[in-house]
Write an enzyme that holds these catalytic residues in place. Structure first.
Site, PDB file in Angstrom:
ATOM      1  CB  THR A 110      -0.933   0.007   1.227  1.00 44.01           C
ATOM      2  OG1 THR A 110      -1.797  -1.132   1.161  1.00 44.01           O
ATOM      3  CG2 THR A 110      -1.784   1.268   1.271  1.00 44.01           C
ATOM      4  CB  THR A 152       0.050  -4.029   6.270  1.00 44.54           C
ATOM      5  OG1 THR A 152      -1.216  -3.922   5.609  1.00 44.54           O
ATOM      6  CG2 THR A 152       0.775  -2.699   6.221  1.00 44.54           C
TER       7      THR A 152
END
Length: 411
Positions: A48, A149
């Protein structure tokens, strides 16, 4: 056993060539030699942190992150870069600003092609990252891995076992919001990671995860929040450091790795899995999960390591598997706490040589199992290693229980 094992990627793979080119590139080599500051390699795998909105969804954008960081005053000191133009004429490095020029951190970004969403990470990618660091280990003071993540805790756990006798920090980080957004956590996470890998290089020679101003041991963390900025937690072990107004490093928590030569293990066994018990699970489900080619599993049990004591059909399937040589590691489904054979519902597992995972996370137990199965061929030796604290991944709070388990697996 070995025929189903994940081995090292071929030496001509694209991302392997990128790191090898660092060694053979005269410009980079010259700059690395002349730089008087701390040097950090940033391996940008994806995630991200470097994504942009495209067609109403977030997607990684190649060849964009470095130039974006170059325009950020908090991430790159252009004035300092201009002052050392003779050292780095092609502006290959970025320079993290510091009030004291001697403490400036030079960092080079190695970008993977293609960039990966962490959901697409595989064991081969762990091996690739390890090889990239091995190739240039002597050239840099520390390493930062930019990673999505969702599976960062798996990668961190795997790398913690693959690297032996680390003398330099390897820090994984990412973000919940892309670094290009006005409001994001990516900038702070990257800058904090660079500080750990550069300025604190000699103090924390471990594989770690840095997130939201905290530095965690890499094989102790779990992602706990898909939306909040405090996405990671280490419930059974405190952070190694916290970065606020001051940097607080908890030196007594740094894992004592002993003395030895730096080495990288690039074999991982892929015939492992995670089986989570639930009320009503059938013996057939367990039996099929434990069939060949599976060689080891993490069994997620209830509470402090309990299984239903009135389900002999399930217990028989587990017994048959251990007798065939399948290694079963018992980990609690709880996010905090440890496996302890205190109740009748757990003692049978001990009798059939199911190994206690103590307070390991599922991610750590799975990656440790993969590492141990690949490295050792003798099953007693494998079991010995699984109950030993190899990289600070678990706490053995009851030494008598540990000694009893170890005696079960003596050659």
């Amino acid at each position: 056993t070995n025929k189903n094992m994940a081995l090292s990627p071929p030496n001509d793979s694209t991302n392997r060539l990128i790191s090898l080119n660092l060694i053979n590139n005269n410009d980079i080599g010259r700059t690395l030699t002349l730089l008087k500051t701390r040097k950090v390699l940033v391996i940008y795998t994806g995630g991200t942190i470097g994504m942009k909105a495209q067609n109403n969804v977030l997607a990684p954008v190649e060849n964009c992150l470095q130039e974006e960081l170059r325009r950020m005053n908090i991430a790159h000191d252009k004035q300092y870069a201009d002052s050392i133009r003779e050292t780095d004429p092609r502006e290959l490095f970025l320079y993290l600003p510091s009030p004291n020029e001697t403490e400036c951190i030079a960092y080079y970004i190695l970008e993977y092609k293609p960039l990966l969403d962490s959901a697409n990470m595989t064991f081969d990618n762990y091996i690739q990252i390890a090889l990239n660091i091995k190739d240039v280990y002597e050239l840099f003071d520390g390493f930062v891995i930019l990673h999505g993540t969702d599976t960062m805790s798996y990668t961190a756990a795997a790398l913690s076992f693959m690297f032996e006798h680390l003398s330099k920090p390897i820090v994984l980080t990412g973000s919940q919001i892309p670094i290009f957004e006005a409001r994001c956590d990516g900038r702070d996470n990257l800058i904090g990671s660079l500080i750990v890998a550069g300025k604190l290089a000699h103090r924390i020679p471990e594989v770690t995860v840095y997130f939201n101003n905290r530095l965690y041991r890499g094989n102790r963390v779990t992602k706990i929040d898909s939306e909040g900025l405090n996405a990671y937690e280490s419930y059974n072990f405190p952070p190694l450091a916290e970065i606020g107004i001051n940097v607080q490093v908890k030196r007594d928590l740094i894992f004592d790795k002993g003395y030895g030569q730096f080495a990288v293990c690039t074999n991982l066994n892929i015939n492992v899995g995670v089986l989570r018990l639930y009320p009503g699970i059938t013996a057939k489900t367990v039996r099929q999960f434990l069939e060949s080619p599976i060689e080891g599993i993490v069994l997620q049990t209830y509470g402090s390591g309990n299984v239903p004591s009135n389900r002999m059909d399930l217990l028989d399937e587990l017994r048959k598997a251990t007798e065939r040589g399948v290694i079963i590691v018992n980990c609690t489904q709880c996010i905090k706490g440890s496996v302890q054979y205190m109740y009748e519902a757990a003692t049978y597992l001990n009798q059939i040589n199911v190994i206690s995972g103590h307070d390991m996370t599922v991610e750590a137990a799975l990656m440790k199992l993969s590492f141990v199965l690949a490295r050792y061929s003798d099953n007693n030796r494998r079991k010995q290693k699984m109950i030993q604290n190899l990289r600070g991944e678990m706490s053995v709070n009851n030494p008598h229980q540990y000694i009893r388990q170890l005696s079960n697996y003596n050659d």
